[in-house]
Enzyme design. Structure first.
Site, short mmCIF file in Angstrom:
data_model
loop_
_atom_site.label_atom_id
_atom_site.label_comp_id
_atom_site.label_asym_id
_atom_site.label_seq_id
_atom_site.Cartn_x
_atom_site.Cartn_y
_atom_site.Cartn_z
N CYS A 118 17.98 61.70 -3.46
CA CYS A 118 17.17 61.43 -2.28
C CYS A 118 15.93 60.64 -2.68
O CYS A 118 15.48 60.73 -3.83
CB CYS A 118 16.74 62.74 -1.61
SG CYS A 118 16.09 62.44 0.04
N CYS A 120 12.81 60.89 -1.30
CA CYS A 120 11.51 61.43 -0.87
C CYS A 120 10.51 61.71 -2.01
O CYS A 120 9.31 61.69 -1.78
CB CYS A 120 11.66 62.63 0.03
SG CYS A 120 12.64 63.96 -0.65
N CYS A 128 12.60 60.50 3.29
CA CYS A 128 13.83 60.48 2.51
C CYS A 128 14.51 59.11 2.50
O CYS A 128 15.57 58.94 1.91
CB CYS A 128 14.80 61.53 3.03
SG CYS A 128 14.10 63.19 2.95
N LYS A 193 22.11 69.70 7.22
CA LYS A 193 20.77 70.02 6.74
C LYS A 193 19.83 70.00 7.94
O LYS A 193 19.63 68.96 8.57
CB LYS A 193 20.35 68.99 5.71
CG LYS A 193 18.95 69.21 5.19
CD LYS A 193 18.65 68.28 4.05
CE LYS A 193 17.22 68.41 3.59
NZ LYS A 193 16.91 67.52 2.49
N ARG A 203 8.57 71.52 -1.06
CA ARG A 203 7.87 70.24 -0.93
C ARG A 203 6.62 70.22 -1.81
O ARG A 203 6.25 69.17 -2.34
CB ARG A 203 7.54 69.95 0.53
CG ARG A 203 8.80 69.64 1.30
CD ARG A 203 8.55 69.28 2.73
NE ARG A 203 9.82 69.16 3.45
CZ ARG A 203 9.93 69.04 4.76
NH1 ARG A 203 8.85 69.04 5.52
NH2 ARG A 203 11.11 68.94 5.32
N ARG A 215 10.60 65.15 9.54
CA ARG A 215 11.93 64.65 9.20
C ARG A 215 12.92 64.82 10.36
O ARG A 215 14.13 64.76 10.16
CB ARG A 215 12.45 65.40 7.98
CG ARG A 215 11.61 65.28 6.72
CD ARG A 215 12.47 65.42 5.49
NE ARG A 215 11.81 65.86 4.28
CZ ARG A 215 10.96 65.13 3.57
NH1 ARG A 215 10.60 63.93 3.97
NH2 ARG A 215 10.46 65.63 2.45
N GLU A 231 28.51 66.22 12.02
CA GLU A 231 27.94 65.73 10.75
C GLU A 231 28.87 66.08 9.59
O GLU A 231 29.14 65.26 8.72
CB GLU A 231 26.57 66.36 10.49
CG GLU A 231 25.44 65.80 11.33
CD GLU A 231 24.90 64.49 10.78
OE1 GLU A 231 25.42 63.99 9.77
OE2 GLU A 231 23.95 63.95 11.39
N LYS A 246 22.42 74.05 4.90
CA LYS A 246 21.08 74.32 4.38
C LYS A 246 20.08 74.34 5.51
O LYS A 246 20.11 73.46 6.36
CB LYS A 246 20.75 73.18 3.40
CG LYS A 246 19.37 73.21 2.85
CD LYS A 246 19.14 71.94 2.07
CE LYS A 246 17.66 71.87 1.76
NZ LYS A 246 17.27 70.66 1.12
N SER A 272 13.89 77.32 -0.72
CA SER A 272 12.63 77.81 -1.28
C SER A 272 11.91 78.84 -0.40
O SER A 272 11.49 79.89 -0.89
CB SER A 272 11.70 76.63 -1.56
OG SER A 272 11.47 75.88 -0.37
C1 PBG Z 1 14.69 66.61 -0.24
C2 PBG Z 1 15.08 68.03 -0.37
C3 PBG Z 1 14.46 69.12 0.22
C4 PBG Z 1 15.11 70.25 -0.27
C5 PBG Z 1 16.13 69.82 -1.10
N1 PBG Z 1 16.12 68.43 -1.14
C6 PBG Z 1 13.29 69.18 1.11
C7 PBG Z 1 13.27 68.46 2.38
O1 PBG Z 1 14.26 67.95 2.90
O2 PBG Z 1 12.16 68.36 2.91
C8 PBG Z 1 14.74 71.67 0.05
C9 PBG Z 1 15.05 72.67 -0.99
C10 PBG Z 1 14.32 73.96 -0.86
O3 PBG Z 1 13.52 74.18 0.07
O4 PBG Z 1 14.54 74.82 -1.73
N2 PBG Z 1 15.57 65.78 0.42
ZN ZN Z 2 14.50 63.83 0.75
#
Ligand code: PBG
Ligand code: ZN
Length: 322
Positions: A118, A120, A128, A193, A203, A215, A231, A246, A272
């Site tokens: 990604c 980001c 992203c 996602k 983040r 996002r 999706e 996710k 997280s």
């Molecule tokens: C970035 C990404 C994110 C996570 C995994 N890849 C954050 C987001 O999309 O803002 C989240 C993982 C987590 O919270 O443990 N594309």
């Molecule tokens: Zn990202």
């Protein structure tokens, strides 16, 4: 009176015999944050027990995990130069590419290396994808993301996992990998996602928060389960090997529904914020850590997830919960 159900719960032996859900450590994937530099092991304050590692200290930590059977890891990189178009994401010598090479040199096929793909953490605005006129431009983003996946495959990644949510990126990555003879590099798509507030601690850890807006134009609306199925089906058609949902805990219905509608392996990402909430309650003495973590893991498996990406993985194996 019929007592059949209770007879089957009489003691631990019979409960094990009739258990319908079997959570196994082979299902676990452990995420790592890799940062440029040397000799770094710095704790992430909002995620107790999780650290930033530089490639050299990463090797030592992975070795410890391997002793307990944690042989699948997911890498996130940080510390590269951030630019408007995120070009440093697909340099040949990013910290992620270097970490993959070092891991493969040390552990070869004893370790299965998955990388997050990604932009980001590499864009100055933290989105992203590449921004054109205040919006993420799908097609130029897909091109950059596919290049990033290729650099990971070239470095030796076993599986790439695009998390950007652009349309068509699974097909574009698959095509580019195949063209470069990486037919055996697998692709796990972050298919479903959701735009979620449970990513907050991540983040901070990955230094990837969007600097303006949110996002929601590319991640999914959590009110839309039908759209989520669409999706996932598109990613399956484009050649994804594994479909991911996710976050995990608030989306067990989605895991369950996609499980019933595809024959591909399903992964869930216990993100997280979900981890941090458990850790915070444990620190307060409000819940029993082993009990709630195992309840959550069994919920993922029961819902239909065969692969579980979780920051709890090391605790589960090292504290002998499994
Ligand atoms: C970035 C990404 C994110 C996570 C995994 N890849 C954050 C987001 O999309 O803002 C989240 C993982 C987590 O919270 O443990 N594309
Ligand atoms: Zn990202």
């Amino acid at each position: 009176m019929i007592h059949r159900p209770r007879r089957l719960r009489k003691n631990a032996i019979i409960r094990e015999l009739v258990a319908e859900t079997r959570f196994h450590k082979d299902m676990l994937i452990y995420p790592y944050f890799v940062e440029k530099g040397k000799n770094i092991k710095s704790p992430i304050s909002s995620m107790p027990g999780i650290n930033h590692f530089s490639p050299d200290t990463l090797i030592k930590d992975v070795e410890k995990g391997l002793k307990n059977g944690i042989n699948k890891i997911l890498l996130f990189g940080s510390g590269e130069e951030k630019t408007e178009e995120g070009k440093s994401a697909y340099k040949k010598d990013t910290v992620v590419a270097n970490a993959i090479k070092l891991l493969k040199k040390n552990f070869a096929d004893d370790l299965y290396v998955i990388t997050d793909v990604c932009l980001c953490a590499y864009t100055s605005h933290g989105h992203c994808g590449i921004i054109h006129d205040k919006y993420v431009d799908n097609d130029s983003s897909v091109e950059a993301i596919a290049k990033m996946a290729l650099t990971h495959a070239e470095a030796g990644a076993d599986m790439v996992a695009p998390s950007d949510m652009m349309d068509g990126r699974v097909g574009a990555i698959r095509t580019l990998l195949d063209k470069n003879h990486f037919e055996n590099t697998a692709l796990m798509s972050y298919s479903i996602k959701f735009a979620s507030s449970y990513y907050g601690p991540f983040r901070e850890a990955a230094d990837s928060a969007p600097q303006f807006g949110d996002r929601k134009s590319y991640q999914m609306d959590y009110r839309n389960p039908n759209e989520a199925m669409n999706e996932a089906f598109l990613d399956e058609e484009e050649g994804a090997d594994v479909l991911m949902v996710k976050p995990a805990l608030a989306y067990l219905d989605i895991i369950n529904r996609i499980r019933a509608n595809t024959n591909l392996p399903i992964a869930c990402y216990n993100v997280s914020g979900e981890y941090s909430m458990v850790k915070a309650a444990v620190a307060k003495g409000w819940v029993d850590e082993k009990a709630v973590v195992m309840e959550n893991m069994n919920a993922f498996v029961r819902a239909g997830s065969g692969l579980i990406i979780t920051y709890h993985a090391r605790d589960i194996v090292e504290k002998g919960w499994i």
